[in-house]
Structure formats: C-alpha cells, structure tokens
Design a protein around this motif. Sequence first.
Motif, PDB file in Angstrom:
ATOM      1  N   SER A 116     -83.017   7.594 -40.147  1.00 24.21           N
ATOM      2  CA  SER A 116     -82.510   7.260 -38.813  1.00 24.21           C
ATOM      3  C   SER A 116     -83.264   8.034 -37.756  1.00 24.21           C
ATOM      4  CB  SER A 116     -81.008   7.570 -38.710  1.00 24.21           C
ATOM      5  OG  SER A 116     -80.777   8.965 -38.827  1.00 24.21           O
ATOM      6  N   THR A 117     -83.239   7.513 -36.514  1.00 24.41           N
ATOM      7  CA  THR A 117     -83.821   8.207 -35.364  1.00 24.41           C
ATOM      8  C   THR A 117     -82.778   8.274 -34.255  1.00 24.41           C
ATOM      9  OG1 THR A 117     -84.686   6.179 -34.343  1.00 24.41           O
ATOM     10  CG2 THR A 117     -86.109   7.303 -35.934  1.00 24.41           C
ATOM     11  N   THR A 118     -82.878   9.304 -33.417  1.00 23.50           N
ATOM     12  CA  THR A 118     -81.965   9.445 -32.278  1.00 23.50           C
ATOM     13  C   THR A 118     -82.682   9.904 -31.013  1.00 23.50           C
ATOM     14  OG1 THR A 118     -81.455  11.737 -32.922  1.00 23.50           O
ATOM     15  CG2 THR A 118     -79.966  10.014 -33.743  1.00 23.50           C
ATOM     16  N   ALA A 119     -83.970  10.217 -31.118  1.00 20.55           N
ATOM     17  CA  ALA A 119     -84.692  10.809 -29.984  1.00 20.55           C
ATOM     18  C   ALA A 119     -85.565   9.817 -29.232  1.00 20.55           C
ATOM     19  CB  ALA A 119     -85.552  11.980 -30.479  1.00 20.55           C
ATOM     20  N   ARG A 120     -85.532   8.546 -29.586  1.00 22.20           N
ATOM     21  CA  ARG A 120     -86.357   7.535 -28.922  1.00 22.20           C
ATOM     22  C   ARG A 120     -85.518   6.709 -27.946  1.00 22.20           C
ATOM     23  NH1 ARG A 120     -89.119   5.223 -34.527  1.00 22.20           N
ATOM     24  NH2 ARG A 120     -89.997   7.215 -35.233  1.00 22.20           N
ATOM     25  N   THR A 121     -86.193   5.853 -27.189  1.00 24.53           N
ATOM     26  CA  THR A 121     -85.441   4.946 -26.318  1.00 24.53           C
ATOM     27  C   THR A 121     -84.935   3.733 -27.094  1.00 24.53           C
ATOM     28  OG1 THR A 121     -87.504   3.867 -25.665  1.00 24.53           O
ATOM     29  CG2 THR A 121     -86.672   5.622 -24.238  1.00 24.53           C
ATOM     30  N   LYS A 122     -85.597   3.432 -28.222  1.00 20.48           N
ATOM     31  CA  LYS A 122     -85.163   2.356 -29.100  1.00 20.48           C
ATOM     32  C   LYS A 122     -85.021   2.944 -30.508  1.00 20.48           C
ATOM     33  CE  LYS A 122     -87.450  -1.263 -26.429  1.00 20.48           C
ATOM     34  NZ  LYS A 122     -88.426  -2.386 -26.442  1.00 20.48           N
ATOM     35  N   ASN A 123     -83.786   3.290 -30.847  1.00 16.88           N
ATOM     36  CA  ASN A 123     -83.538   3.974 -32.119  1.00 16.88           C
ATOM     37  C   ASN A 123     -83.076   3.009 -33.200  1.00 16.88           C
ATOM     38  OD1 ASN A 123     -83.891   6.971 -31.508  1.00 16.88           O
ATOM     39  ND2 ASN A 123     -82.520   6.329 -29.853  1.00 16.88           N
ATOM     40  N   TYR A 124     -83.481   3.319 -34.431  1.00 17.59           N
ATOM     41  CA  TYR A 124     -83.168   2.479 -35.579  1.00 17.59           C
ATOM     42  C   TYR A 124     -82.573   3.309 -36.708  1.00 17.59           C
ATOM     43  CZ  TYR A 124     -86.205  -0.912 -33.256  1.00 17.59           C
ATOM     44  OH  TYR A 124     -86.763  -1.772 -32.347  1.00 17.59           O
ATOM     45  N   ILE A 125     -81.860   2.609 -37.590  1.00 14.07           N
ATOM     46  CA  ILE A 125     -81.295   3.225 -38.793  1.00 14.07           C
ATOM     47  C   ILE A 125     -81.709   2.367 -39.988  1.00 14.07           C
ATOM     48  CG2 ILE A 125     -79.167   3.850 -40.009  1.00 14.07           C
ATOM     49  CD1 ILE A 125     -77.838   4.142 -37.261  1.00 14.07           C
ATOM     50  N   THR A 126     -82.172   3.002 -41.050  1.00  7.82           N
ATOM     51  CA  THR A 126     -82.529   2.291 -42.281  1.00  7.82           C
ATOM     52  C   THR A 126     -81.411   2.473 -43.307  1.00  7.82           C
ATOM     53  OG1 THR A 126     -84.872   2.742 -41.878  1.00  7.82           O
ATOM     54  CG2 THR A 126     -84.265   2.020 -44.083  1.00  7.82           C
ATOM     55  N   LEU A 127     -80.964   1.360 -43.895  1.00  2.71           N
ATOM     56  CA  LEU A 127     -79.884   1.377 -44.875  1.00  2.71           C
ATOM     57  C   LEU A 127     -80.397   0.959 -46.245  1.00  2.71           C
ATOM     58  CD1 LEU A 127     -77.086  -0.367 -42.753  1.00  2.71           C
ATOM     59  CD2 LEU A 127     -77.629   2.077 -42.895  1.00  2.71           C
ATOM     60  N   ASP A 128     -79.695   1.404 -47.286  1.00  2.00           N
ATOM     61  CA  ASP A 128     -80.141   1.123 -48.666  1.00  2.00           C
ATOM     62  C   ASP A 128     -79.576  -0.183 -49.231  1.00  2.00           C
ATOM     63  OD1 ASP A 128     -77.495   1.823 -49.009  1.00  2.00           O
ATOM     64  OD2 ASP A 128     -77.856   3.145 -50.726  1.00  2.00           O
ATOM     65  N   PRO A 194     -77.978   4.249 -21.865  1.00  2.00           N
ATOM     66  CA  PRO A 194     -78.921   4.461 -20.765  1.00  2.00           C
ATOM     67  C   PRO A 194     -80.180   5.225 -21.171  1.00  2.00           C
ATOM     68  CG  PRO A 194     -77.118   6.027 -20.596  1.00  2.00           C
ATOM     69  CD  PRO A 194     -76.790   5.119 -21.761  1.00  2.00           C
ATOM     70  N   GLY A 195     -80.245   5.670 -22.431  1.00  2.00           N
ATOM     71  CA  GLY A 195     -81.451   6.339 -22.910  1.00  2.00           C
ATOM     72  C   GLY A 195     -81.472   7.836 -22.707  1.00  2.00           C
ATOM     73  N   GLU A 196     -80.295   8.449 -22.534  1.00  2.00           N
ATOM     74  CA  GLU A 196     -80.241   9.899 -22.302  1.00  2.00           C
ATOM     75  C   GLU A 196     -79.565  10.599 -23.479  1.00  2.00           C
ATOM     76  OE1 GLU A 196     -78.365  10.170 -18.493  1.00  2.00           O
ATOM     77  OE2 GLU A 196     -79.959   9.052 -17.485  1.00  2.00           O
ATOM     78  N   ARG A 198     -77.411  11.235 -26.798  1.00  2.00           N
ATOM     79  CA  ARG A 198     -77.119  10.393 -27.947  1.00  2.00           C
ATOM     80  C   ARG A 198     -75.616  10.236 -28.189  1.00  2.00           C
ATOM     81  NH1 ARG A 198     -78.857  14.187 -33.155  1.00  2.00           N
ATOM     82  NH2 ARG A 198     -77.017  15.527 -33.161  1.00  2.00           N
ATOM     83  N   SER A 199     -74.805  10.829 -27.324  1.00  2.00           N
ATOM     84  CA  SER A 199     -73.350  10.735 -27.504  1.00  2.00           C
ATOM     85  C   SER A 199     -72.656  10.003 -26.364  1.00  2.00           C
ATOM     86  CB  SER A 199     -72.738  12.139 -27.637  1.00  2.00           C
ATOM     87  OG  SER A 199     -72.985  12.906 -26.466  1.00  2.00           O
ATOM     88  N   VAL A 200     -73.444   9.452 -25.398  1.00  2.00           N
ATOM     89  CA  VAL A 200     -72.837   8.809 -24.225  1.00  2.00           C
ATOM     90  C   VAL A 200     -73.517   7.471 -23.941  1.00  2.00           C
ATOM     91  CG1 VAL A 200     -72.347   9.010 -21.755  1.00  2.00           C
ATOM     92  CG2 VAL A 200     -72.241  11.043 -23.200  1.00  2.00           C
ATOM     93  N   VAL A 201     -72.700   6.448 -23.685  1.00  2.00           N
ATOM     94  CA  VAL A 201     -73.215   5.140 -23.248  1.00  2.00           C
ATOM     95  C   VAL A 201     -72.525   4.757 -21.941  1.00  2.00           C
ATOM     96  CG1 VAL A 201     -73.734   4.333 -25.579  1.00  2.00           C
ATOM     97  CG2 VAL A 201     -71.474   3.873 -24.601  1.00  2.00           C
ATOM     98  N   ASP A 202     -73.122   3.791 -21.248  1.00  2.00           N
ATOM     99  CA  ASP A 202     -72.505   3.259 -20.025  1.00  2.00           C
ATOM    100  C   ASP A 202     -71.726   1.998 -20.365  1.00  2.00           C
ATOM    101  OD1 ASP A 202     -73.678   5.242 -18.515  1.00  2.00           O
ATOM    102  OD2 ASP A 202     -75.403   4.003 -17.940  1.00  2.00           O
ATOM    103  N   MET A 203     -70.637   1.761 -19.619  1.00  2.00           N
ATOM    104  CA  MET A 203     -69.894   0.509 -19.748  1.00  2.00           C
ATOM    105  C   MET A 203     -69.970  -0.216 -18.416  1.00  2.00           C
ATOM    106  SD  MET A 203     -66.023  -0.161 -21.106  1.00  2.00           S
ATOM    107  CE  MET A 203     -65.478  -1.840 -21.493  1.00  2.00           C
ATOM    108  N   ASN A 204     -70.593  -1.395 -18.431  1.00  2.00           N
ATOM    109  CA  ASN A 204     -70.843  -2.146 -17.201  1.00  2.00           C
ATOM    110  C   ASN A 204     -69.917  -3.357 -17.071  1.00  2.00           C
ATOM    111  OD1 ASN A 204     -73.043  -0.396 -16.815  1.00  2.00           O
ATOM    112  ND2 ASN A 204     -74.372  -1.704 -18.050  1.00  2.00           N
TER     113      ASN A 204
END
Length: 286
Positions: A116-128, A194-196, A198-204
Amino acid sequence: MSQLLGLLNRAKYFLLFIVLELISFFLIRKNNVQWDVTLFNSSNAVVSRILKATYGAKEYLYLKKENTSLALENKALRKQLTQAQLLAEERPNGFYLADSIYANRFDFTLAKVANSTTARTKNYITLDKGTADGIKPGMGVIGPKGVVGQVKSCSEHFSVVYSILHSEFRVSSEVVNKELKASGESALGLCVWPGESRSVVDMNTVDKFKPVSVNDSVVTSSQNLIFPSGILVGNVKSVETPTNGAFHTIEVNLATDFGGLTYVYIIDNKLSSEQEELEAEALANE
C-alpha cells in the motif's frame, strides 16, 4: 577416545566436586525440612516462569492464525449485519420495505493487504485476491472500521485498489445525526481526498440548510452502487457554513487507519450489472 579419556582425567577433580555438591544438597534436602520446602518452592517458581514464557511464545506464534480466524468471522458477521440493516432501513411511516433479494445483494470476500501507499496524490492498495477468487474491477473495499476504496484492476491472484486517499476517488456519503433522523431528511454529499493528511477528507455538496455538527457520523449513502448504505466513512472534524455559498464546507476524520491496514473485505454487489445496464439503456434512449 584417548583424547576423551585425557579430558576426563584433567577434569576429574572438578567432576568429583560436582558429584560431592549434588550429594551434599541431596543429604541436606533429605534431613532438613526447611531446606526441602525452600527448594520445592524455588523449583516451582522456576517451572512456573518457564511455563509462562512457553505459553507466551505459543500465543505469539498462533497470533497470525487467530487474526485470520477473527477476520473470517467478521466477514460473516458483516454480511449478516448488512442484510439486517437493509431489511430494517428506517423510513418515515414505514412506506418503504426492502425485499430479501435487494437485502441479500451484497457478498463479501476476505483479503489481505500485500502492499500500500499513503504518501502520493493517487494512492493504491494491493490485495492478495484476484480473478481466481471472483474479484472484478469496480468492486468496493472496506476495512474493519470503514470505507477503504474500490478495485481498479485484477490479475489472477492479486487486485489493485483505488484507496480513498486518491485524488480522483469519490464516495457518495451522508451525514447522520439525531436532528436529520427526526426530520426524515438526508444530508447527502461526496467525500473526496484533498491530497493532504492521510486521515482527513473533504465532504462536498452538502446543503447548507441541513443541520451538521462536529462529531456527526459520515456514512455511505443509499445512492451508492459499490458500498452498502451505512458503512462508516468517518466523523465530522469541522464544518463551516458560508453566507453566500449553497453548501457546507466539511472536513471528515477518516475511520480507517491506512497506516495499519492488514485485512479488508471486498464487496460484490450482485445487482450492480443489472442497474448499470438499465441506466445505460435509459441514457441511450434519450
């Protein structure tokens, strides 16, 4: 052989000392009750510590197996809970009642995070889990605490998931609180990262006339194709209501800790294809 005999010969006085010491302890233990009790208690204490250490080691070795077992149990409970919630959805005056086919349309597959990644603007997770396990692109993914993302692509044995920490991922969500429930209203919006942090998102796009407060729950809405309604997204961190704009400005603390994610549940909406085909046909006929 001669070397062994030579070694024993050189150590004969030391070995004699050890034998005499053992005989002395045996005689003391045999003829002195206090020494016997003390030695017994001491040996019991040593054995107790050894057993405790052995049990701790066994518990640690079986921890992985126990975690997998609990995750499988949670998968079954998650399915039952989702069915029960959909069948018992609260609606004013009971005018709506879900049928059993609708309530049973979601199925869950347990998967483990392989990367998994958390430090990019587009993060992905790989599952088994992959196509061999019935996984397909477009399926939703949740964790033990809440929303995780959506399957982007699959190989036979692996899947790559858009994390909610992805600038292009959107989650149809709604705010839940007592005031909204009492009035029978829904405060719908879209959660986007918003890309800042990793524990906060915006709700629009939440109507500013809908009551929203800090610490209100934010869950997936019923207008959702990949997630069952009521899956936790997080809690309202802050809310601002502009005087000129039409929508609240809301920040949401995510329920899922993406830094410590191990097991997830991939969601299969068995009626999604039927809904998508019907909607596409309706658009084509306009």
